[in-house]
Design a protein around this motif. Structure first.
Motif, PDB file in Angstrom:
ATOM      1  N   ILE A 604      32.002 -29.138   3.276  1.00  0.00           N
ATOM      2  CA  ILE A 604      30.919 -28.845   4.266  1.00  0.00           C
ATOM      3  C   ILE A 604      31.324 -29.151   5.710  1.00  0.00           C
ATOM      4  CG2 ILE A 604      28.620 -29.257   5.264  1.00  0.00           C
ATOM      5  CD1 ILE A 604      27.977 -27.809   2.769  1.00  0.00           C
ATOM      6  N   GLY A 605      32.254 -30.179   5.757  1.00  0.00           N
ATOM      7  CA  GLY A 605      32.881 -30.662   7.254  1.00  0.00           C
ATOM      8  C   GLY A 605      33.793 -29.306   7.751  1.00  0.00           C
ATOM      9  N   ALA A 612      32.183 -23.908  14.092  1.00  0.00           N
ATOM     10  CA  ALA A 612      32.446 -24.190  15.447  1.00  0.00           C
ATOM     11  C   ALA A 612      33.307 -23.087  16.168  1.00  0.00           C
ATOM     12  CB  ALA A 612      32.914 -25.830  15.539  1.00  0.00           C
ATOM     13  N   ALA A 613      34.349 -23.151  15.230  1.00  0.00           N
ATOM     14  CA  ALA A 613      35.428 -22.050  15.795  1.00  0.00           C
ATOM     15  C   ALA A 613      34.837 -20.821  16.087  1.00  0.00           C
ATOM     16  CB  ALA A 613      36.427 -21.790  14.651  1.00  0.00           C
ATOM     17  N   LEU A 614      33.767 -20.212  15.404  1.00  0.00           N
ATOM     18  CA  LEU A 614      33.101 -18.897  15.755  1.00  0.00           C
ATOM     19  C   LEU A 614      32.554 -18.959  17.191  1.00  0.00           C
ATOM     20  CD1 LEU A 614      32.276 -17.669  12.190  1.00  0.00           C
ATOM     21  CD2 LEU A 614      34.123 -16.801  13.528  1.00  0.00           C
ATOM     22  N   CYS A 615      31.936 -20.093  17.355  1.00  0.00           N
ATOM     23  CA  CYS A 615      31.219 -20.489  18.310  1.00  0.00           C
ATOM     24  C   CYS A 615      31.984 -20.898  19.618  1.00  0.00           C
ATOM     25  CB  CYS A 615      30.068 -21.401  18.277  1.00  0.00           C
ATOM     26  SG  CYS A 615      28.640 -20.964  16.966  1.00  0.00           S
ATOM     27  N   ALA A 627      34.824 -31.396  16.018  1.00  0.00           N
ATOM     28  CA  ALA A 627      34.146 -30.014  16.053  1.00  0.00           C
ATOM     29  C   ALA A 627      32.846 -30.050  15.540  1.00  0.00           C
ATOM     30  CB  ALA A 627      35.020 -29.102  15.298  1.00  0.00           C
ATOM     31  N   ALA A 628      32.444 -30.759  14.377  1.00  0.00           N
ATOM     32  CA  ALA A 628      30.992 -30.658  14.187  1.00  0.00           C
ATOM     33  C   ALA A 628      30.041 -31.407  15.123  1.00  0.00           C
ATOM     34  CB  ALA A 628      30.941 -31.570  12.736  1.00  0.00           C
ATOM     35  N   MET A 629      30.550 -32.493  15.866  1.00  0.00           N
ATOM     36  CA  MET A 629      29.966 -32.979  16.723  1.00  0.00           C
ATOM     37  C   MET A 629      29.396 -32.054  18.049  1.00  0.00           C
ATOM     38  SD  MET A 629      31.398 -36.927  16.869  1.00  0.00           S
ATOM     39  CE  MET A 629      30.902 -37.091  18.600  1.00  0.00           C
ATOM     40  N   PHE A 706      25.869 -36.331   7.518  1.00  0.00           N
ATOM     41  CA  PHE A 706      24.697 -36.673   7.705  1.00  0.00           C
ATOM     42  C   PHE A 706      24.621 -37.530   8.843  1.00  0.00           C
ATOM     43  CE2 PHE A 706      24.500 -34.951   3.265  1.00  0.00           C
ATOM     44  CZ  PHE A 706      23.518 -34.097   3.477  1.00  0.00           C
ATOM     45  N   GLN A 707      25.700 -38.007   9.289  1.00  0.00           N
ATOM     46  CA  GLN A 707      25.809 -38.669  10.656  1.00  0.00           C
ATOM     47  C   GLN A 707      25.191 -37.558  11.771  1.00  0.00           C
ATOM     48  OE1 GLN A 707      29.253 -41.639  10.993  1.00  0.00           O
ATOM     49  NE2 GLN A 707      29.971 -39.618  10.256  1.00  0.00           N
ATOM     50  N   ASN A 708      24.995 -36.614  11.369  1.00  0.00           N
ATOM     51  CA  ASN A 708      24.645 -35.245  12.266  1.00  0.00           C
ATOM     52  C   ASN A 708      22.903 -35.419  12.635  1.00  0.00           C
ATOM     53  OD1 ASN A 708      23.416 -32.915  13.232  1.00  0.00           O
ATOM     54  ND2 ASN A 708      25.618 -32.017  12.618  1.00  0.00           N
ATOM     55  N   ALA A 709      22.669 -35.962  13.548  1.00  0.00           N
ATOM     56  CA  ALA A 709      21.253 -36.295  14.065  1.00  0.00           C
ATOM     57  C   ALA A 709      20.360 -35.168  14.030  1.00  0.00           C
ATOM     58  CB  ALA A 709      21.120 -36.955  15.195  1.00  0.00           C
TER      59      ALA A 709
END
Ligand code: ZN
Ligand code: ZN
Ligand code: FE
Length: 747
Positions: A604-605, A612-615, A627-629, A706-709
Motif C-alpha cells: 500500500i505504501g 502521489a505521482a499522479l497528483c 510522498a505519502a505524507m 497508519f501513521q497517516n492521521a
C-alpha cells in the motif's frame, strides 16, 4: 500534634509501577515526617513497600496523599494496603532495599529538569545557580548515564566526579530531595562545560553560554550536547541559517523539530489542543507533531505539521534565559540519516564543517537516545518514535518466563527484550542500511542484555522473516539458544494486541506499510489477516499484487512505482501535462517490459507513491514515506473529495479502476487535493467493506501507512471504538519487535 497511641493502627502499603529511581522513597519519607507517621519505606522486588503507623484518620490521609502528591516522574500502577500489627515505631525511616529487583524496576528513562531544580537554577543565592548539571531524585538523566546495574553512582558516567561535602550530605540525607540522586553534582565537584570553535581557544562556564547565545542570535549553527546525544541548533526563524543547516547536514527535505522557549511560544507556531499540550508538558518531553500555524522557511518543507518540544535540560533553559531565539531548530547531530552523535570525539569529527561551534559538557553519555516523537489523534496519543523519556519502559506483559530477544526490522529499528514476561523496548536505533546504525544496533543489543544479565547466546532470538534483512544476519551472528522468524505484517498486527494483553482476541488485522517479506517470498504491504496471537494469523485478503521495477529505486521514485501500478491502465503518454512524468517513468516501463530487476508487491505504501505521482509528486523522495505524507497534506487542504473505490475481487482489492479514474480526473482538471482526499476515503471504505465481509467484532490496524492521521480519522468515523491501533509502540517498523515477541511467546 500528639499522637493518640491508644487509637494508633498500622498498615502495610504496596505500590507498584514506575516508583524506583524517581524519588519515591524520599517523597514518602517527607510526607511521613509532615504527618507524623511512623514506620519505614523500602524498595522491594515489586516496587515500593511501606509500613506506616499512626492514628487511623492520619493513615487514611497518608494513603490519600501518597496517590495525590506522588513525584511527577512516578507512575503508580497499583496501590494496595492491608492492616498490620503495630510495631511501636518511634520514627519514620528509609530502609535498605531487600530482595532482587525485578527487571522492570531497574532503570528509569531520562527525566526533564524539575520545577524545584529550575527554581534553584535561577536563584542567585543557590549554590547551583546557573549550573547546567543540576538534578535531583525527581529529575535528570537515568538511562543515558547508566553503564551497569544496579543503578548506583559508580555504575554511571558520573563516577569520575567524587561528591564534595555539601553534595555528599544531600546525597545521604533521607529528608533531602537529592537523597540517592545518582547524578547529583554542583559547580564545585561536578562536570564543567565549554564552547569549542576551531582555531580558537575554548570558552568556559557562563561565557560559553553567552557566546552560544550570541552565535545562535547571529544565525550560526551550534552543536549542543544534550541528554542522549548532540543536537544541531539554529534560529528556526532565520531562513539562511536553516538553509545552511540543510546544506551542511545533507538533509534535503525531512522536517526539522523545533524547541520553543515555552508553551506560549509553541502556540505561536502550532495549534495546541488540550491533548497535544498535555503531551508537550509530559514527563517524556517529546517532540509533538501538530498542525502548523506558520510557515518557517526550510524547517518543514511541504508539510502542514510542525514538530515542537519544550526545553528539558537545565542547559536548554539557560540558553533561553540568556536570550537565545525563542524557537530553535533542534535536530539530531549527524550526517543525513546516520545515528545521532553522542561521544565528544565523534561529534568533533562528524560535525566539523557542519557546526560553527560545539557546546560541550563533560558528563559522558553512556548511550545515544534520540528525542521521542508523538502525536495526538482520534484514538489518543500515538508514538512515532519511541526514545528519550520513553525507553526503556515496560510496554507489555507476556505469559512467558523464558527470556526472549526480538531484533525488529531493518527500517526504524528498535529491539525488545522479554524478561520474566516483561517486555522492554529499546530506544529508536535507526535504519540498518547504514554501518553506524548497525554499530548502534550491536551496542544496544549488548547493552540491554548486559543490563538485564542476559547473554545473547543463551536467549531465544526472534527476527523478521526476510532472509536478506541485516537484522536477520545479525541474528545469525548473535547465535542464540533458539531462532525464530516472524512474518513482518503479522508482527505489526500482533504489536497492537500485545500492548493490550489481548492474546486470545480474534481480530481482523490490517498490516499496511511500504515493504515487508511475505510468506510467498514476494514483498507484501497490503495485508489482511484473521486470527489471534495465540491461534496465529491467516492471510485472508490483500492488495492485488503488481510487478514494480527497480528494486530499492521503486521506493525512491514515486513515478517508478506508478509505472508498475499503471502498467495495465496507461501504457504510455504520462509525459504530457498535467502529469509531466520524468524519464524515470519510461525507464521503469522498460524494466518491466524486459522483466529486469522487477519484483512483485502488494504494498500500500507504493500505491500511495503511485497516487502521489499522479497528483504531482514526480521527483525523488528524500526520506521514507515522504510522498505519502505529501499526499496526506494536499488531501487535508481539500474541501471536497472525488468518489473512488477499490474493487473487491475474491481475496484481493484491486486499485486499477481507481487509478484509471484518477488519471481521467487529473486530465479533466480536478484539483490534486480533491483526488488525494478521494483516495484516502476509498482506502478507508475498503477497510470498512472488508470489516463487513468478515464480521469480526475487533479490528486492528498497524504498519507505517497508519501513521497517516487523515486515514485514521476516516477510519474512526467508520469503525469507532471497535478499531484498535498502536498506543505505546510506533505503528511503523519501530513497533514490530513487540509483535515479534508476542508471537514467539505463543508458539
Ligand atoms: Zn530536580
Ligand atoms: Zn558538589
Ligand atoms: Fe512494516
Amino acid at each position: 500534634m500528639a499522637v493518640n497511641s491508644e487509637r494508633a493502627g498500622a498498615v502495610r502499603i504496596a505500590i507498584t509501577g514506575v516508583v524506583q529511581g524517581v524519588g519515591f522513597r524520599p517523597f514518602v519519607y517527607r510526607l511521613a515526617q509532615r504527618l507524623e507517621v511512623r514506620g519505614w519505606v523500602l524498595n522491594d522486588a515489586r516496587g515500593v513497600a511501606i509500613h506506616a503507623e499512626a492514628d487511623l484518620p492520619t493513615l487514611d490521609y497518608f494513603i490519600d496523599m501518597l496517590r495525590r502528591e506522588a513525584p511527577a516522574a512516578a507512575s503508580i500502577a497499583a496501590l494496595t494496603y492491608e492492616p498490620e500489627a503495630t510495631h511501636g515505631c518511634r520514627r519514620f525511616e528509609i530502609r535498605e532495599s531487600h530482595g532482587a529487583q525485578s527487571p522492570t524496576t531497574r532503570i528509569s528513562p531520562d527525566l526533564p529538569v524539575c520545577e524545584s531544580c529550575l527554581r534553584e537554577l535561577r536563584e542567585r543565592t543557590d549554590r547551583r545557580y546557573r549550573y547546567p548539571y543540576i538534578n535531583c531524585t525527581n529529575c535528570g538523566p537515568r538511562y543515558s548515564i547508566v553503564l551497569a546495574l544496579p543503578y548506583d553512582r559508580p555504575n554511571t558516567t558520573m563516577r569520575g566526579w567524587p561528591l564534595c561535602a555539601p553534595c555528599a550530605r544531600e546525597y545521604a540525607d533521607p529528608s533531602d530531595r537529592r537523597f540517592h540522586a545518582q547524578p547529583v553534582a554542583c559547580p564545585d565537584c561536578g562536570p564543567k562545560f565549554t564552547l569549542e570553535r576551531s582555531h580558537e581557544p575554548a570558552i568556559a562556564g557562563d561565557d560559553a553560554l553567552a557566546e552560544a547565545v550570541r552565535l545562535l542570535r547571529g544565525g550560526a549553527i551550534v552543536a549542543i550536547k544534550g541528554i542522549g546525544g548532540y543536537h544541531l541548533a539554529c534560529d528556526a526563524r532565520n531562513a539562511t541559517a536553516v538553509a545552511a543547516l540543510r546544506a551542511r547536514k545533507f538533509r534535503k527535505e525531512r522536517p526539522f523539530a523545533i524547541m520553543v522557549r515555552d508553551a506560549a511560544k509553541a502556540r505561536e507556531l502550532v495549534v495546541l489542543d488540550a491533548e497535544s499540550a498535555k503531551l508537550l508538558h509530559g514527563i517524556a518531553r517529546p517532540i509533538v507533531l501538530a498542525k502548523a500555524l506558520v510557515t518557517l522557511a526550510g524547517v518543514a518543507p511541504d508539510n502542514a505539521e510542525l514538530g515542537v518540544m519544550l526545553p528539558y535540560t537545565p542547559m536548554h533553559h539557560l540558553l533561553f534565559d540568556g536570550g537565545a531565539p525563542t524557537a530553535l531548530v533542534m535536530t539530531s547531530a549527524n550526517r543525513s540519516s546516520e545515528p545521532i552523535a553522542f561521544r565528544d570525539e565523534d561529534a568533533r569529527t562528524m560535525l566539523d564543517g557542519i557546526a560553527d561551534a560545539l557546546l560541550v559538557g563533560e558528563r559522558p553519555i553512556a548511550r545515544r537516545v534520540d528525542d521521542s516523537v508523538v502525536r495526538a489523534g482520534p484514538y489518543g496519543p500515538t508514538v512515532l518514535r519511541r526514545s528519550r523519556g520513553l525507553a526503556p519502559h515496560v510496554v507489555a506483559t507476556l505469559p512467558v518466563s523464558r527470556p526472549l530477544l526480538a531484533l525488529g526490522g531493518d527500517l526504524k529499528n528498535a529491539i525488545a527484550l522479554c524478561i520474566e514476561g516483561q517486555v522492554i523496548v529499546s530506544q529508536h536505533i535507526g535504519d540498518l542500511e547504514h554501518v553506524p546504525a548497525v554499530e548502534a544496533f550491536r551496542e544496544t543489543v549488548a547493552g540491554l542484555c548486559a543490563m538485564y544479565d542476559l547473554d545473547p547466546s543463551d536467549v531465544e532470538i526472534v527476527h523478521d522473516a526476510h532472509p536478506q534483512y541485516r537484522s536477520t544476519r545479525e541474528a545469525d551472528r548473535l547465535g542464540g539458544s533458539k531462532r525464530r522468524a516472524v512474518q513482518h505484517h503479522r508482527a505489526h498486527v500482533a504489536s497492537v494486541l500485545a500492548e493490550r494483553g489481548a492474546f486470545d482476541e480474534r481480530v481482523l488485522g490490517f498490516g499496511f506499510d511500504g515493504t515487508g517479506y511475505g510468506d510467498d517470498g514476494t514483498i507484501w504491504g497490503g495485508e489482511v489477516f484473521a486470527g489471534s496471537i495465540r491461534a496465529g494469523f491467516e492471510r485472508v485478503a490483500h492488495l492485488r499484487p503488481v510487478p514494480l521495477p527497480g528494486g530499492d529505486a521503486a521506493a525512491r521514485f514515486p513515478v517508478q512505482a506508478a509505472a508498475g501500478f499503471l502498467a495495465d491502465i496507461a501504457p504510455n503518454g504520462m509525459h504530457d501535462a498535467p502529469f509531466d512524468f520524468p524519464e524515470r517513468y519510461t525507464l521503469g516501463q522498460r524494466m518491466l517490459e524486459r522483466n529486469v530487476r522487477s519484483f512483485t508487491t502488494s504494498s500500500i505504501g507504493r500505491l500511495f507513491d503511485a497516487v502521489a505521482a499522479l497528483c504531482g509528486f514526480t521527483r525523488e523522495v528524500t526520506f521514507e514515506g515522504q510522498a505519502a505524507m505529501w499526499l496526506e497534506q494536499i488531501a487535508r487542504g481539500a474541501t471536497e473529495a472525488r468518489g473512488y473505490r477499490f474493487v473487491l475481487d475474491g481475496d484481493q482489492f484491486d486499485p486499477r479502476e481507481l487509478l484509471a479514474a484518477v488519471v481521467t480526473d487529473r486530465r479533466a482538471g480536478y484539483e490534486p487535493g480533491t483526488i488525494a482526499l478521494g483516495f484516502h476515503l476509498a482506502l478507508a471504505d475498503t477497510i470498512a467493506a472488508l470489516d463487513k465481509r468478515f464480521g469480526i467484532e475487533r479490528v486492528v490496524v498497524s504498519g507505517g501507512v497508519f501513521q497517516n492521521a487523515l486515514l485514521l480519522e476516516a477510519l474512526a468515523a467508520r469503525l469507532g471504538p471497535r478499531l484498535w491501533i498502536n498506543r505505546l509502540v510506533p505503528a511503523n517498523d519501530g513497533g514490530i519487535c513487540l509483535g515479534q515477541l508476542a508471537l514467539a511467546a505463543h508458539v
